[in-house]
Design an enzyme around this catalytic site. Structure first.
Site, PDB file in Angstrom:
ATOM      1  N   HIS A  72       0.821  -1.222   0.000  1.00 36.15           N
ATOM      2  CA  HIS A  72       0.000   0.000   0.000  1.00 36.15           C
ATOM      3  C   HIS A  72       0.850   1.265   0.000  1.00 36.15           C
ATOM      4  O   HIS A  72       1.899   1.338   0.642  1.00 36.15           O
ATOM      5  CB  HIS A  72      -1.035  -0.014   1.125  1.00 36.15           C
ATOM      6  CG  HIS A  72      -0.495   0.016   2.525  1.00 36.15           C
ATOM      7  ND1 HIS A  72      -0.277   1.192   3.200  1.00 36.15           N
ATOM      8  CD2 HIS A  72      -0.172  -0.976   3.392  1.00 36.15           C
ATOM      9  CE1 HIS A  72       0.154   0.907   4.431  1.00 36.15           C
ATOM     10  NE2 HIS A  72       0.231  -0.396   4.567  1.00 36.15           N
ATOM     11  N   ASP A 189       5.897   2.186   6.791  1.00 32.91           N
ATOM     12  CA  ASP A 189       4.679   1.382   6.591  1.00 32.91           C
ATOM     13  C   ASP A 189       3.799   2.140   5.602  1.00 32.91           C
ATOM     14  O   ASP A 189       3.162   3.111   5.992  1.00 32.91           O
ATOM     15  CB  ASP A 189       3.977   1.169   7.925  1.00 32.91           C
ATOM     16  CG  ASP A 189       2.648   0.455   7.786  1.00 32.91           C
ATOM     17  OD1 ASP A 189       2.346  -0.036   6.694  1.00 32.91           O
ATOM     18  OD2 ASP A 189       1.903   0.405   8.780  1.00 32.91           O
ATOM     19  N   GLU A 222      -5.140   1.831   2.549  1.00 35.08           N
ATOM     20  CA  GLU A 222      -5.077   0.644   3.408  1.00 35.08           C
ATOM     21  C   GLU A 222      -5.235   1.022   4.873  1.00 35.08           C
ATOM     22  O   GLU A 222      -5.871   0.318   5.644  1.00 35.08           O
ATOM     23  CB  GLU A 222      -3.736  -0.086   3.194  1.00 35.08           C
ATOM     24  CG  GLU A 222      -3.668  -1.466   3.843  1.00 35.08           C
ATOM     25  CD  GLU A 222      -3.135  -1.458   5.280  1.00 35.08           C
ATOM     26  OE1 GLU A 222      -3.182  -2.512   5.921  1.00 35.08           O
ATOM     27  OE2 GLU A 222      -2.683  -0.391   5.756  1.00 35.08           O
ATOM     28  N   GLU A 223      -4.647   2.151   5.241  1.00 33.36           N
ATOM     29  CA  GLU A 223      -4.614   2.526   6.665  1.00 33.36           C
ATOM     30  C   GLU A 223      -5.988   2.925   7.209  1.00 33.36           C
ATOM     31  O   GLU A 223      -6.155   3.103   8.404  1.00 33.36           O
ATOM     32  CB  GLU A 223      -3.598   3.670   6.886  1.00 33.36           C
ATOM     33  CG  GLU A 223      -2.151   3.295   6.574  1.00 33.36           C
ATOM     34  CD  GLU A 223      -1.550   2.310   7.571  1.00 33.36           C
ATOM     35  OE1 GLU A 223      -2.238   1.929   8.528  1.00 33.36           O
ATOM     36  OE2 GLU A 223      -0.393   1.914   7.363  1.00 33.36           O
ATOM     37  N   HIS A 333       4.075   3.561  12.368  1.00 39.45           N
ATOM     38  CA  HIS A 333       3.016   4.556  12.645  1.00 39.45           C
ATOM     39  C   HIS A 333       3.517   5.689  13.550  1.00 39.45           C
ATOM     40  O   HIS A 333       2.717   6.434  14.101  1.00 39.45           O
ATOM     41  CB  HIS A 333       1.762   3.916  13.267  1.00 39.45           C
ATOM     42  CG  HIS A 333       0.988   3.074  12.285  1.00 39.45           C
ATOM     43  ND1 HIS A 333      -0.356   2.835  12.400  1.00 39.45           N
ATOM     44  CD2 HIS A 333       1.379   2.432  11.160  1.00 39.45           C
ATOM     45  CE1 HIS A 333      -0.767   2.075  11.400  1.00 39.45           C
ATOM     46  NE2 HIS A 333       0.296   1.809  10.633  1.00 39.45           N
TER      47      HIS A 333
END
Ligand SMILES: [Zn+2]
Length: 361
Positions: A72, A189, A222-223, A333
């Site tokens: 992603h 990420d 995605e998140e 994150h």
């Protein structure tokens, strides 16, 4: 490709991807970069209606398997939700951000034209805060971003509006000298997954032709719940799917071994099960065999934590046998995550080997 060239590509691509901003729903900068790269190393690359970047590298056998690799493009960040008349910005998080990280964070706000304005997340000074609240992490609703503007008009003239995106800033760094080499920076990420997918696509382009067709999905949102990948899956129609992630390593002081999820410097992490999927057992077996054939250490991602896009796409069509391969990373994150070079390289080479050899499941 020589080892040195691969290493250089990995570092420079990670540096670029960790500099671009792509909070969910506003992945434009990342999308432009990935599309231009993917066009050079696939037969065809395009953007779908959701904003996912898709690519295809055709295999020699028209009846061969269609294998989708998904990473992603989006990252967790902030959405500007209100502009105060005195020039302060209110925000709401997009994706999971630990609220303990907010106060005092260095912020980058994206303007309409793509320029960056710096800000600070401010809060009431402790001296005038109720003593009962002083030890608590404030909620985002009690915080604000201060870009130094004197009023709402100045903020708007800068091109910042409701819906603008912002990130907690973190500087990229590659250090070859400590711990065998590591990279640290923002948005790992899942820009690390994007990087792995791009490097593997490059290796496949320069390898002997293979019967199977490789499909690439660089997905959006995605998140915020895997909202991009269903459209990608519908369009690519894979027989097998592999999610590439940058997952939690908790090998830090105070965490017992059984709770470390993954650890740095122990190779790619293969997930058995998480909150979204129980992964295909034979595929998992193939992942382990390929890593071991190359002499790499590999590790399980401890079951039951988190979820990935595979949790969504494995249920589509008539069911898609799926796997998840992750690069372990500390502090995901947060403004700065950390990955070991050895883990990134082992993940790239293992995935390349998985795709180059027959997959019988
Ligand atoms: Zn992710």
């Amino acid at each position: 490709m020589s080892e040195d060239k691969l290493l250089e590509n990995v570092i420079e691509t990670q540096r670029k991807l960790a500099t671009l901003i792509g909070v969910s729903g506003h992945e434009n900068e990342v999308r432009d970069f990935i599309l231009s790269e993917l066009k050079k190393i696939t037969d065809e690359a395009w953007i779908d209606k959701m904003g996912n970047v898709l690519g295809i590298k055709k295999g020699t056998d028209p009846n061969g398997l269609r294998i989708m690799i998904d990473a992603h493009m989006d990252e967790v960040g902030l959405l500007i939700s209100f502009i105060e008349s005195n020039g302060f910005l209110r925000f709401t998080p997009l994706g999971g951000i630990d609220k303990r990280l907010y106060p005092g964070s260095d912020i980058k706000v994206q303007t309409k034209s793509g320029k960056i304005v710096s800000g600070i997340i401010g809060m009431n000074p402790p001296h005038i805060t109720d003593p009962k609240l002083r030890d608590k992490s404030p909620d985002y609703m009690d915080l604000f971003i201060d870009i130094g503007a004197k009023n709402e008009e100045e903020v708007k003239n800068l091109g910042i509006m409701v819906g603008s995106r912002a990130v907690l800033d973190g500087r990229f760094e590659y250090n070859p000298d400590i711990g065998g080499g590591f990279m640290r920076g923002r948005a790992f990420d899942d820009r690390t997954g994007c990087n792995v997918a791009l490097q593997v696509a490059k290796l496949i382009k320069n390898s002997d032709p293979i019967p199977n067709t490789i499909l690439y999905s660089f997905s959006v949102c995605e998140e915020v719940g895997g909202r991009g990948v269903p459209a990608a899956t519908n369009e690519l129609k894979p027989d097998i799917g592999i999610a590439l992630e940058n997952t939690i390593a908790a090998d830090v002081p105070g965490v017992p071994l059984n709770k470390q999820i993954t650890r740095l410097n122990h190779g790619p992490a293969f997930t058995v099960a998480d909150r979204g999927a129980i992964y295909h057992e034979k595929l998992l077996e193939i992942f382990k065999i390929r890593a071991e054939e190359l002499g790499f250490e590999w590790q399980y991602k401890t079951p039951a934590y988190g979820g990935t896009n595979a949790g969504i796409f494995h249920k589509m069509h008539k069911g898609i046998p799926s796997g998840c391969i992750s690069v372990p990373s500390r502090y995901i994150h947060s403004p700065i995550a950390m990955v070991r070079i050895s883990d990134v390289l082992a993940t790239i080479k293992t995935l390349h080997a998985i795709l180059m050899k027959p997959i019988e499941i």
